[in-house]
Design a protein around this motif. Sequence first.
Motif, PDB file in Angstrom:
ATOM      1  N   GLY A  33      12.415  57.777  71.549  1.00 16.51           N
ATOM      2  CA  GLY A  33      12.001  57.310  70.225  1.00 16.51           C
ATOM      3  C   GLY A  33      12.380  55.872  69.938  1.00 16.51           C
ATOM      4  O   GLY A  33      11.809  55.249  69.041  1.00 16.51           O
ATOM      5  N   TRP A  34      13.360  55.334  70.654  1.00 18.32           N
ATOM      6  CA  TRP A  34      13.761  53.941  70.502  1.00 18.32           C
ATOM      7  C   TRP A  34      13.630  53.235  71.841  1.00 18.32           C
ATOM      8  O   TRP A  34      13.729  53.846  72.902  1.00 18.32           O
ATOM      9  CB  TRP A  34      15.218  53.821  70.072  1.00 18.32           C
ATOM     10  CG  TRP A  34      15.514  54.245  68.668  1.00 18.32           C
ATOM     11  CD1 TRP A  34      14.630  54.687  67.722  1.00 18.32           C
ATOM     12  CD2 TRP A  34      16.799  54.282  68.051  1.00 18.32           C
ATOM     13  NE1 TRP A  34      15.280  54.998  66.559  1.00 18.32           N
ATOM     14  CE2 TRP A  34      16.620  54.756  66.724  1.00 18.32           C
ATOM     15  CE3 TRP A  34      18.074  53.957  68.478  1.00 18.32           C
ATOM     16  CZ2 TRP A  34      17.672  54.912  65.834  1.00 18.32           C
ATOM     17  CZ3 TRP A  34      19.129  54.113  67.597  1.00 18.32           C
ATOM     18  CH2 TRP A  34      18.922  54.581  66.291  1.00 18.32           C
ATOM     19  N   ARG A 240       2.945  56.344  70.474  1.00 22.34           N
ATOM     20  CA  ARG A 240       1.914  56.456  69.443  1.00 22.34           C
ATOM     21  C   ARG A 240       2.460  56.365  68.022  1.00 22.34           C
ATOM     22  O   ARG A 240       1.693  56.264  67.076  1.00 22.34           O
ATOM     23  CB  ARG A 240       1.117  57.745  69.616  1.00 22.34           C
ATOM     24  CG  ARG A 240       1.914  59.021  69.504  1.00 22.34           C
ATOM     25  CD  ARG A 240       1.004  60.237  69.674  1.00 22.34           C
ATOM     26  NE  ARG A 240       1.761  61.469  69.642  1.00 22.34           N
ATOM     27  CZ  ARG A 240       2.344  62.016  70.695  1.00 22.34           C
ATOM     28  NH1 ARG A 240       2.249  61.423  71.872  1.00 22.34           N
ATOM     29  NH2 ARG A 240       3.021  63.141  70.579  1.00 22.34           N
ATOM     30  N   LEU A 241       3.795  56.371  67.859  1.00 25.80           N
ATOM     31  CA  LEU A 241       4.389  56.169  66.541  1.00 25.80           C
ATOM     32  C   LEU A 241       4.905  54.741  66.359  1.00 25.80           C
ATOM     33  O   LEU A 241       5.653  54.458  65.430  1.00 25.80           O
ATOM     34  CB  LEU A 241       5.533  57.165  66.324  1.00 25.80           C
ATOM     35  CG  LEU A 241       5.125  58.649  66.287  1.00 25.80           C
ATOM     36  CD1 LEU A 241       6.369  59.535  66.239  1.00 25.80           C
ATOM     37  CD2 LEU A 241       4.227  58.948  65.088  1.00 25.80           C
ATOM     38  N   THR A 242       4.477  53.827  67.223  1.00 31.98           N
ATOM     39  CA  THR A 242       5.027  52.470  67.216  1.00 31.98           C
ATOM     40  C   THR A 242       4.768  51.726  65.922  1.00 31.98           C
ATOM     41  O   THR A 242       5.529  50.833  65.544  1.00 31.98           O
ATOM     42  CB  THR A 242       4.497  51.660  68.415  1.00 31.98           C
ATOM     43  OG1 THR A 242       5.275  50.464  68.552  1.00 31.98           O
ATOM     44  CG2 THR A 242       3.024  51.286  68.247  1.00 31.98           C
ATOM     45  N   GLU A 243       3.697  52.072  65.189  1.00 31.55           N
ATOM     46  CA  GLU A 243       3.405  51.384  63.937  1.00 31.55           C
ATOM     47  C   GLU A 243       4.513  51.580  62.903  1.00 31.55           C
ATOM     48  O   GLU A 243       4.632  50.798  61.957  1.00 31.55           O
ATOM     49  CB  GLU A 243       2.067  51.861  63.370  1.00 31.55           C
ATOM     50  CG  GLU A 243       0.855  51.286  64.094  1.00 31.55           C
ATOM     51  CD  GLU A 243       0.853  49.759  64.062  1.00 31.55           C
ATOM     52  OE1 GLU A 243       0.994  49.196  62.963  1.00 31.55           O
ATOM     53  OE2 GLU A 243       0.721  49.134  65.124  1.00 31.55           O
ATOM     54  N   GLY A 293       6.561  41.631  68.958  1.00 33.73           N
ATOM     55  CA  GLY A 293       5.153  41.952  69.166  1.00 33.73           C
ATOM     56  C   GLY A 293       4.812  42.128  70.635  1.00 33.73           C
ATOM     57  O   GLY A 293       4.007  42.994  70.993  1.00 33.73           O
ATOM     58  N   GLN A 294       5.411  41.318  71.481  1.00 28.74           N
ATOM     59  CA  GLN A 294       5.155  41.411  72.917  1.00 28.74           C
ATOM     60  C   GLN A 294       5.631  42.750  73.485  1.00 28.74           C
ATOM     61  O   GLN A 294       4.894  43.423  74.222  1.00 28.74           O
ATOM     62  CB  GLN A 294       5.863  40.276  73.655  1.00 28.74           C
ATOM     63  CG  GLN A 294       5.339  38.888  73.382  1.00 28.74           C
ATOM     64  CD  GLN A 294       6.181  37.834  74.092  1.00 28.74           C
ATOM     65  OE1 GLN A 294       7.399  37.966  74.214  1.00 28.74           O
ATOM     66  NE2 GLN A 294       5.535  36.790  74.560  1.00 28.74           N
ATOM     67  N   HIS A 299       4.546  48.577  75.336  1.00 24.87           N
ATOM     68  CA  HIS A 299       4.963  49.979  75.370  1.00 24.87           C
ATOM     69  C   HIS A 299       4.224  50.853  74.354  1.00 24.87           C
ATOM     70  O   HIS A 299       4.656  51.969  74.083  1.00 24.87           O
ATOM     71  CB  HIS A 299       6.472  50.069  75.125  1.00 24.87           C
ATOM     72  CG  HIS A 299       7.291  49.374  76.178  1.00 24.87           C
ATOM     73  ND1 HIS A 299       7.529  49.924  77.417  1.00 24.87           N
ATOM     74  CD2 HIS A 299       7.895  48.161  76.173  1.00 24.87           C
ATOM     75  CE1 HIS A 299       8.269  49.084  78.135  1.00 24.87           C
ATOM     76  NE2 HIS A 299       8.490  48.013  77.404  1.00 24.87           N
ATOM     77  N   ALA A 300       3.114  50.357  73.829  1.00 24.28           N
ATOM     78  CA  ALA A 300       2.387  51.116  72.802  1.00 24.28           C
ATOM     79  C   ALA A 300       1.788  52.406  73.346  1.00 24.28           C
ATOM     80  O   ALA A 300       1.606  53.372  72.598  1.00 24.28           O
ATOM     81  CB  ALA A 300       1.291  50.247  72.193  1.00 24.28           C
TER      82      ALA A 300
END
Length: 435
Positions: A33-34, A240-243, A293-294, A299-300
């Motif tokens: 998760g991190w 998929r929870l990166t936002e 952002g990079q 890892h998105a």
Amino acid sequence: MDITHVSNSFLIVETATTKLVCDPWVGQANHGGWRSYPEFDRRDLIDRVRGADLVYISHIHSDHFDPDFLADSGLLEAPFLIKTYANDTLRRRLRALGARTVIEAEPFTPLEVRDLRLVVVPQFQTSNAGVETDLDYDLDTSLIVAADGQVFFNQVDNPMAAAHFEAIKAFCDREFGPIDVAALVCGAAGEYPQCFLNIDRKAEQARIIDAALAKLEASLRILRPKRVFLAGGSYFIPGRLTELSRLIAQPTPDQAAERCAFVPFVALEGGRRLNVGTGEVAPDLTPTLSELGQVQAAHAAEPYPYEADPVPEDDQLDAAFARAKAALEAMLAARRVRLNVDYEFRLYDELTEQRARAGAHRKQLDLSVRTDAETVQPTKLRLHLDARAFALCLSRRQSWNQTISGSLVLQEREPNIHQPDALFALNYLVADTPS
């Protein structure tokens, strides 16, 4: 004394004859998760920590205790410094990994290792909120390092109030002299507000950041170090929870420096080195990716580790949940924990925020805890999570605490009042035997 800040709480402290490595974590933590940033070539990090004379592990959370990196880097050959805990899980895990020497230090008791004088500072309170709990944990530590006539205080994640900083300053003044450099946390890494669906997350983010800056200012006015840098809390949520990462309530170093202009801030994270005596800052390690952002983009699409498991059948979930409920109820009764919570677990084959908001879960399991007769209105806590993660938590193969704090669980809480025990209790929601 030189201090190099790699990322988060990963620090390297060096004198002419001694190398101390603190909390070496890189890559994933909290069950995926991190993720740490800035990112470095793993070979560069292994070369940089080679020959360490001592490794300090502040506590057992996976963003501080990274078994893979410890094994890959050869650090298991070095002695480890930890606090003496009533629960010796950290020592046992280090031994099981192959650590040859584990030094267990009593709190506030100076220890000499080569030319370093070291003091482990214990946990004073359960959380930064200072809320009273029935399920207190002896978990976090901080470290004081004295060498070359200089003093470094490394808070790590250890939650502290004003009285605790006053005690640390008094101790340092008495034993070593004024603090030359402090590495302080500003804002607590965790799941609030980004994982809460029924609140104004932007407003809560701004409120928490302002409160964290105010606390940092108050702490620095007590400690009065000659220099300070922020350590801990630099992470993002991959996959998929990166936002959700955009809503993490962590002040930036620039915000901290502006708020606390009465103390010189040094920007070290990302592989820069501070000479404590001269104040000079120089490059030490070069990141491969340094901007948030990079690393998010890189890892998105990263899967979470639990996705390697098959999706459990409903009857398996029902049976494990029944055993786990019985275990939790027995613990609460034995420890006389005061708690009134209605838990609602909404399970998904693949959790996303959109599916949680739409109520598109595949299964729901409920649990009511009534152990506090004085509470009229129970807390309602709805937890959205992947069915595979839920099954792993029930079977002890995954930690409830790190799954939730790692932003792998979306929540709705009514009323929106922080109750540490409501989540701490879930650490005991486990079936009788690992599956």
